[in-house]
Write a protein that holds these residues in place. Structure first.
Motif, PDB file in Angstrom:
ATOM      1  N   TRP A   1       0.836  -1.195   0.000  1.00  0.00           N
ATOM      2  CA  TRP A   1       0.000   0.000   0.000  1.00  0.00           C
ATOM      3  C   TRP A   1       0.875   1.251   0.000  1.00  0.00           C
ATOM      4  O   TRP A   1       1.868   1.335   0.713  1.00  0.00           O
ATOM      5  N   SER A   2       0.516   2.229  -0.816  1.00  0.00           N
ATOM      6  CA  SER A   2       1.203   3.509  -0.851  1.00  0.00           C
ATOM      7  C   SER A   2       0.204   4.612  -0.546  1.00  0.00           C
ATOM      8  O   SER A   2      -0.740   4.826  -1.315  1.00  0.00           O
ATOM      9  N   ASP A   3       0.415   5.304   0.584  1.00  0.00           N
ATOM     10  CA  ASP A   3      -0.452   6.431   0.922  1.00  0.00           C
ATOM     11  C   ASP A   3      -0.324   7.548  -0.103  1.00  0.00           C
ATOM     12  O   ASP A   3      -1.311   8.181  -0.463  1.00  0.00           O
ATOM     13  N   SER A   4       0.895   7.802  -0.570  1.00  0.00           N
ATOM     14  CA  SER A   4       1.101   8.897  -1.520  1.00  0.00           C
ATOM     15  C   SER A   4       0.444   8.628  -2.871  1.00  0.00           C
ATOM     16  O   SER A   4      -0.012   9.548  -3.535  1.00  0.00           O
ATOM     17  N   LYS A   5       0.377   7.363  -3.278  1.00  0.00           N
ATOM     18  CA  LYS A   5      -0.258   7.010  -4.563  1.00  0.00           C
ATOM     19  C   LYS A   5      -1.723   6.644  -4.389  1.00  0.00           C
ATOM     20  O   LYS A   5      -2.454   6.519  -5.363  1.00  0.00           O
ATOM     21  N   GLY A   6      -2.137   6.402  -3.142  1.00  0.00           N
ATOM     22  CA  GLY A   6      -3.533   6.075  -2.867  1.00  0.00           C
ATOM     23  C   GLY A   6      -3.956   4.719  -3.363  1.00  0.00           C
ATOM     24  O   GLY A   6      -5.110   4.512  -3.741  1.00  0.00           O
ATOM     25  N   GLY A   7      -3.033   3.757  -3.338  1.00  0.00           N
ATOM     26  CA  GLY A   7      -3.364   2.410  -3.779  1.00  0.00           C
ATOM     27  C   GLY A   7      -2.188   1.475  -3.638  1.00  0.00           C
ATOM     28  O   GLY A   7      -1.141   1.847  -3.108  1.00  0.00           O
ATOM     29  N   PHE A   8      -2.371   0.253  -4.135  1.00  0.00           N
ATOM     30  CA  PHE A   8      -1.302  -0.743  -4.086  1.00  0.00           C
ATOM     31  C   PHE A   8      -0.367  -0.529  -5.262  1.00  0.00           C
ATOM     32  O   PHE A   8      -0.794  -0.258  -6.383  1.00  0.00           O
ATOM     33  N   ILE A   9       0.943  -0.664  -4.972  1.00  0.00           N
ATOM     34  CA  ILE A   9       1.976  -0.543  -5.994  1.00  0.00           C
ATOM     35  C   ILE A   9       2.960  -1.689  -5.822  1.00  0.00           C
ATOM     36  O   ILE A   9       3.032  -2.289  -4.747  1.00  0.00           O
ATOM     37  N   PRO A  10       3.736  -2.021  -6.868  1.00  0.00           N
ATOM     38  CA  PRO A  10       4.744  -3.077  -6.706  1.00  0.00           C
ATOM     39  C   PRO A  10       5.768  -2.704  -5.628  1.00  0.00           C
ATOM     40  O   PRO A  10       6.235  -1.561  -5.571  1.00  0.00           O
ATOM     41  N   LYS A  11       6.084  -3.660  -4.767  1.00  0.00           N
ATOM     42  CA  LYS A  11       7.038  -3.447  -3.685  1.00  0.00           C
ATOM     43  C   LYS A  11       8.372  -2.985  -4.255  1.00  0.00           C
ATOM     44  O   LYS A  11       8.874  -3.530  -5.220  1.00  0.00           O
ATOM     45  N   GLY A  12       8.940  -1.944  -3.652  1.00  0.00           N
ATOM     46  CA  GLY A  12      10.213  -1.418  -4.092  1.00  0.00           C
ATOM     47  C   GLY A  12      10.123  -0.309  -5.112  1.00  0.00           C
ATOM     48  O   GLY A  12      11.134   0.296  -5.467  1.00  0.00           O
ATOM     49  N   SER A  13       8.919   0.011  -5.593  1.00  0.00           N
ATOM     50  CA  SER A  13       8.792   1.051  -6.611  1.00  0.00           C
ATOM     51  C   SER A  13       8.465   2.416  -6.033  1.00  0.00           C
ATOM     52  O   SER A  13       8.343   3.386  -6.765  1.00  0.00           O
ATOM     53  N   GLU A  14       8.298   2.509  -4.698  1.00  0.00           N
ATOM     54  CA  GLU A  14       7.952   3.799  -4.107  1.00  0.00           C
ATOM     55  C   GLU A  14       9.148   4.720  -4.057  1.00  0.00           C
ATOM     56  O   GLU A  14      10.238   4.426  -4.241  1.00  0.00           O
TER      57      GLU A  14
END
Length: 131
Positions: A118-131
């Motif tokens: 989960w990424s708060d900044s993107k507001g959804g799930f993203i691939p791990k390590g891509s934040e």
């Protein structure tokens, strides 16, 4: 295992005495169930002449930088090692640690899925390590 390709290059850069022909990356044991492949990664260092603790620290730091340092329960991975003594200054070093991949398979091929976080900044799930 695809995510581990850069580990060998990283170790070559950090350990000047290690050459590509003296470091090998293997999958030695594994199980596949419910869409996941759990396996043991083995790094084999042949004719190694340096500090084995330094190698373990470098592996751990690389795994952490790639977000691959936690097990399925969220704890740090257990990294184990063994060695075979060649002479007073030289040994073969084996370093093992577990990994897990989500795999989608059909009759002809497979696809390795990145773990989602989960990424708060993107507001959804993203691939791990891509934040």
């Amino acid at each position: 295992m695809i995510a581990l390709i850069g580990l060998k290059t990283f170790l070559q850069d950090k350990l000047p005495n290690m050459t590509a022909d003296k470091c090998h990356l293997f999958i030695v044991n594994g199980t596949q169930a419910k869409g996941y492949m759990d396996y043991t990664v083995r790094l084999l260092f042949l004719d190694y002449r340096s500090d084995p603790i330094e190698v373990i620290m470098l592996i751990r730091s690389w795994l952490k930088s790639q977000h691959l340092h936690l097990d399925t329960t969220g704890n740090d991975l257990q990294i184990s090692f063994s060695s075979e003594i060649i002479d007073t200054d030289t040994f073969d070093l084996e370093v093992d640690f577990p990994q897990r991949d989500k795999i989608v398979m059909d009759e002809d091929s497979y696809h390795i899925c990145p773990e989602l976080v989960w990424s708060d900044s993107k507001g959804g799930f993203i691939p791990k390590g891509s934040e």
